[in-house]
Motif scaffolding. Structure first.
Motif, mmCIF file in Angstrom:
data_model
loop_
_atom_site.group_PDB
_atom_site.id
_atom_site.type_symbol
_atom_site.label_atom_id
_atom_site.label_comp_id
_atom_site.label_asym_id
_atom_site.label_seq_id
_atom_site.Cartn_x
_atom_site.Cartn_y
_atom_site.Cartn_z
ATOM 1 N N PRO A 1 22.517 43.004 -21.834
ATOM 2 C CA PRO A 1 21.295 43.166 -22.633
ATOM 3 C C PRO A 1 21.436 44.193 -23.744
ATOM 4 N N VAL A 2 21.003 43.819 -24.929
ATOM 5 C CA VAL A 2 20.878 44.765 -26.028
ATOM 6 C C VAL A 2 19.617 45.586 -25.780
ATOM 7 N N ARG A 3 19.786 46.891 -25.606
ATOM 8 C CA ARG A 3 18.658 47.744 -25.252
ATOM 9 C C ARG A 3 18.312 48.730 -26.354
ATOM 10 N N ALA A 4 19.292 49.106 -27.154
ATOM 11 C CA ALA A 4 19.060 50.104 -28.198
ATOM 12 C C ALA A 4 18.482 49.455 -29.454
ATOM 13 N N ASP A 5 17.897 50.293 -30.287
ATOM 14 C CA ASP A 5 17.353 49.832 -31.561
ATOM 15 C C ASP A 5 17.519 50.958 -32.583
ATOM 16 N N PRO A 6 18.272 50.717 -33.654
ATOM 17 C CA PRO A 6 18.898 49.464 -34.053
ATOM 18 C C PRO A 6 20.220 49.237 -33.321
ATOM 19 N N ALA A 7 20.644 47.975 -33.281
ATOM 20 C CA ALA A 7 21.868 47.621 -32.572
ATOM 21 C C ALA A 7 22.611 46.521 -33.332
ATOM 22 N N VAL A 8 23.930 46.552 -33.185
ATOM 23 C CA VAL A 8 24.802 45.503 -33.714
ATOM 24 C C VAL A 8 25.541 44.890 -32.536
ATOM 25 N N MET A 9 25.452 43.575 -32.399
ATOM 26 C CA MET A 9 26.078 42.866 -31.280
ATOM 27 C C MET A 9 27.276 42.072 -31.774
ATOM 28 N N VAL A 10 28.351 42.082 -30.988
ATOM 29 C CA VAL A 10 29.522 41.270 -31.285
ATOM 30 C C VAL A 10 29.423 39.973 -30.488
ATOM 31 N N LEU A 11 29.476 38.860 -31.190
ATOM 32 C CA LEU A 11 29.377 37.537 -30.566
ATOM 33 C C LEU A 11 30.725 36.849 -30.729
ATOM 34 N N HIS A 12 31.517 36.830 -29.654
ATOM 35 C CA HIS A 12 32.882 36.314 -29.778
ATOM 36 C C HIS A 12 32.943 34.795 -29.771
ATOM 37 N N ASP A 13 32.145 34.144 -28.935
ATOM 38 C CA ASP A 13 32.143 32.685 -28.946
ATOM 39 C C ASP A 13 30.860 32.174 -28.309
ATOM 40 N N LEU A 14 30.639 30.864 -28.437
ATOM 41 C CA LEU A 14 29.393 30.241 -27.969
ATOM 42 C C LEU A 14 29.677 29.095 -27.015
ATOM 43 N N ARG A 15 30.683 29.269 -26.173
ATOM 44 C CA ARG A 15 31.032 28.186 -25.246
ATOM 45 C C ARG A 15 29.892 27.868 -24.287
ATOM 46 N N HIS A 16 29.077 28.872 -23.949
ATOM 47 C CA HIS A 16 27.997 28.662 -22.997
ATOM 48 C C HIS A 16 26.899 27.754 -23.547
ATOM 49 N N PHE A 17 26.980 27.418 -24.830
ATOM 50 C CA PHE A 17 25.990 26.540 -25.445
ATOM 51 C C PHE A 17 26.437 25.074 -25.436
ATOM 52 N N HIS A 18 27.618 24.800 -24.916
ATOM 53 C CA HIS A 18 28.153 23.443 -24.911
ATOM 54 C C HIS A 18 27.992 22.828 -23.525
ATOM 55 N N PRO A 19 27.529 21.594 -23.448
ATOM 56 C CA PRO A 19 27.200 20.988 -22.142
ATOM 57 C C PRO A 19 28.331 21.033 -21.126
ATOM 58 N N GLU A 20 29.574 20.824 -21.587
ATOM 59 C CA GLU A 20 30.688 20.749 -20.633
ATOM 60 C C GLU A 20 31.061 22.111 -20.064
#
Length: 396
Positions: A120-139
């Motif tokens: 969870p991003v808890r701080a404000d302001p925050a910068v998040m690193v998003l390495h990949d989006l495999r969890h968004f693919h059905p398989e």
């Protein structure tokens, strides 16, 4: 700039690519005029200081519940059904338990960086690193992580993505956030040194990776049964329950003595493996971009890789040539390995060309691009989000 870093999701020796990325970025940031306050897991300070030896970092150790590397966490991971593990309810519950007694960092940081998008991003302001989006693919879907990442993207002041394929996906999945998403490419984690390499060991294949199921070691080991002329070393964190299954398979007579899973190795030990290797094999079912492939290019090693979108995209933006195989077919993988070993000069030269394209990228360069985004956030996000000049060379 006073930068906080929440690295409590990273356990040294267990976190694979996220770990190597965070070490590299912190070392790069310490070369600038920044003050760093880094939160890490309790009991890991000595390991962090070995990998990020710069003076002036304020390390803060934090306790965490339900870690996957302790007895309780390991037991739950092994015995909880997959569909439950990936559920929104479980993911939110685990995060609540982990954060229950943990106050927000009492630092004077102007902005907080989250190297891993699954906490969870808890701080404000925050910068998040998003390495990949495999969890968004059905398989490969994990509703729990999809929920967590979506909430983090909505809350973060900026999102940084490391490679062109996940960057394009981030713009597609989060159109409302496109004005705060930046592409900042990385250097090879363990690039080849300038010293001469040792003599190549014929038939030695290397696949550095954790043993998470997504990394697809199971197909690779079955292909090795079809390649009696080859030997395979797979260094990387031994993630359960898959690790025990792989070790048991490697102990069977047809692979005994030819397949090794040594667990986490030092940077020097990994370099010695690359120096002797004939080729690198990447059977992974999904990556942001394969660190093993980038390292192979740096070392001028032939590559065989799975026919999946992110790896195809990686070949495209680096201009490399590799032997591509059907990801879940041991027979296709074995044919690809024989192809690169038979025409090794061609594939090695293709890797060297790709390595040359990426060779000038350093962690200091990467950190400068991150600092520009962090500074943009602390300044109130004036104008368009900063763009990495190096990213333009990959996407042009």
């Amino acid at each position: 700039m006073r930068i906080g870093v929440d690295a409590t999701s990273i356990r040294p020796g267990h976190s694979a690519g996220i770990e190597a990325f965070t070490y590299g970025l912190l070392n790069g940031l310490t070369q600038g005029p920044h003050q760093l306050a880094v939160e890490i897991l309790a009991g890991t300070a000595d390991e962090w200081r070995q990998r990020v030896p710069a003076e002036g970092i304020a390390w803060s150790e934090v306790g965490a519940s339900l870690r996957t590397d302790n007895a309780v966490g390991s037991f739950l991971r092994r015995h909880t059904p997959r569909r439950v593990q990936s559920s929104v309810t479980l993911r939110r519950t685990v995060n609540l338990v982990r954060q229950w007694h943990r106050p927000l960092a009492a630092t004077a940081s102007e902005v907080t960086l989250y190297p891993f998008s699954g906490v969870p991003v808890r701080a404000d302001p925050a910068v998040m690193v998003l390495h990949d989006l495999r969890h968004f693919h059905p398989e490969i879907a994990s509703p729990g992580y999809r929920d967590m990442i979506s909430r983090n993207v909505a809350r973060a002041s900026a999102v940084v993505v490391s490679w062109p394929h996940p960057y394009r996906e981030a713009l597609e999945f989060f159109p409302a956030a496109r004005d705060k998403i930046a592409l900042v490419p990385l250097p090879a984690f363990h690039a080849a040194p300038t010293r001469p390499v040792t003599e190549t060991e014929p038939g030695l294949l290397v696949y550095p990776s954790s043993t998470a199921p997504l990394k697809n070691h199971a197909t690779l080991l079955e292909a090795m049964a079809l390649l009696p002329e080859c030997r395979l070393v797979c260094p990387g964190p031994l993630v359960e329950p898959q690790a025990s299954r792989l070790l048991a398979r490697a102990a069977r007579p047809d692979l005994l003595g030819r397949v090794s899973l040594p667990g986490f190795v030092t940077v020097q030990e990994l370099a010695e493996l690359y120096a002797r290797a004939s080729a690198v094999v990447v059977p992974s079912l999904w990556e942001a971009a394969s660190g093993a492939m980038l390292e192979a290019f740096s070392w001028g090693l032939p590559v065989a890789c799975a026919d999946v979108d992110p790896l195809r995209a990686q070949l495209e933006f680096t201009g490399a040539d590799a032997a591509v195989f059907s990801a879940k077919s041991p027979e296709s993988l074995a044919r690809a390995v024989r192809r690169i070993l038979h025409d090794r000069d061609h594939y090695a030269e293709a890797s060297r060309r790709a390595g040359a394209r990426l060779a000038d990228r350093t962690w200091a360069d990467t950190a400068a691009d991150y600092a520009a985004v962090l500074d943009w956030v602390t300044a109130g996000r004036p104008g368009p989000i900063p763009r990495s000049p190096f990213a333009a060379t990959l996407t042009s």
